[in-house]
Design a protein around this motif. Sequence first.
Motif, PDB file in Angstrom:
ATOM      1  N   GLY A 104     -92.700  44.268  33.609  1.00 30.05           N
ATOM      2  CA  GLY A 104     -92.695  44.525  35.045  1.00 30.05           C
ATOM      3  C   GLY A 104     -91.349  44.439  35.727  1.00 30.05           C
ATOM      4  O   GLY A 104     -91.284  44.434  36.951  1.00 30.05           O
ATOM      5  N   ALA A 105     -90.263  44.392  34.964  1.00 29.52           N
ATOM      6  CA  ALA A 105     -88.957  44.221  35.604  1.00 29.52           C
ATOM      7  C   ALA A 105     -88.009  45.390  35.356  1.00 29.52           C
ATOM      8  O   ALA A 105     -86.826  45.286  35.649  1.00 29.52           O
ATOM      9  N   SER A 106     -88.518  46.508  34.846  1.00 28.99           N
ATOM     10  CA  SER A 106     -87.609  47.639  34.608  1.00 28.99           C
ATOM     11  C   SER A 106     -87.579  48.602  35.791  1.00 28.99           C
ATOM     12  O   SER A 106     -86.689  49.447  35.872  1.00 28.99           O
ATOM     13  N   THR A 107     -88.525  48.468  36.743  1.00 25.39           N
ATOM     14  CA  THR A 107     -88.540  49.278  37.957  1.00 25.39           C
ATOM     15  C   THR A 107     -88.944  48.399  39.135  1.00 25.39           C
ATOM     16  O   THR A 107     -89.905  47.643  39.035  1.00 25.39           O
ATOM     17  N   LEU A 113     -86.444  52.326  48.568  1.00 28.50           N
ATOM     18  CA  LEU A 113     -85.675  52.801  47.423  1.00 28.50           C
ATOM     19  C   LEU A 113     -86.296  52.232  46.152  1.00 28.50           C
ATOM     20  O   LEU A 113     -86.635  51.049  46.096  1.00 28.50           O
ATOM     21  N   THR A 114     -86.423  53.072  45.117  1.00 25.96           N
ATOM     22  CA  THR A 114     -86.936  52.614  43.831  1.00 25.96           C
ATOM     23  C   THR A 114     -85.782  52.585  42.837  1.00 25.96           C
ATOM     24  O   THR A 114     -85.089  53.587  42.658  1.00 25.96           O
ATOM     25  N   PHE A 115     -85.587  51.441  42.206  1.00 20.20           N
ATOM     26  CA  PHE A 115     -84.509  51.216  41.250  1.00 20.20           C
ATOM     27  C   PHE A 115     -85.127  51.132  39.856  1.00 20.20           C
ATOM     28  O   PHE A 115     -86.030  50.331  39.634  1.00 20.20           O
ATOM     29  N   THR A 116     -84.627  51.962  38.931  1.00 12.57           N
ATOM     30  CA  THR A 116     -85.158  51.994  37.572  1.00 12.57           C
ATOM     31  C   THR A 116     -84.020  51.772  36.583  1.00 12.57           C
ATOM     32  O   THR A 116     -83.008  52.474  36.625  1.00 12.57           O
ATOM     33  N   LEU A 117     -84.210  50.818  35.687  1.00  9.70           N
ATOM     34  CA  LEU A 117     -83.229  50.522  34.646  1.00  9.70           C
ATOM     35  C   LEU A 117     -83.225  51.665  33.642  1.00  9.70           C
ATOM     36  O   LEU A 117     -84.272  52.046  33.118  1.00  9.70           O
TER      37      LEU A 117
END
Length: 147
Positions: A104-107, A113-117
Amino acid sequence: MQARLICLGMAGLVLAIAAACGSTRSPADDAASRPAPRTSASYVLAQGEIVTLAPAVTLKLERVNDSRCKKGAVCVWAGYISYSFVLTDRQGNTSFLLADNMPGASTVTRNGLTFTLLGIEPAEAPALKAPAPDYRVSLRVNISQPT
């Protein structure tokens, strides 16, 4: 005299018609020629770096926490690498975390704003007694709602 007035009237009429027809572009044409607003972008950040996402909106990679099992070490668990960010906008500062191999921590979505690794450097944990590497993180930022 009357011929002169007729000529002047005709010249004025021709100029008025030319001025009215001079612009063949409509407001819709102007809008179509403008580039579409960006809805996403990718960034690569090192610890302490700041990028400007929009006017008055910045993102800083505050801290890197690498708890992955070092090469040459005996570990009970594999560990993970996490990146702590600070998003600054008109609403103030918002902190969040992106992590590799952590559920649950990659997006994460914050303030529209959506941040995706996307990727991490180095991909492998460093050796047991090696100095800390130059960590970098790749991420994609998507506008998920109007801000």
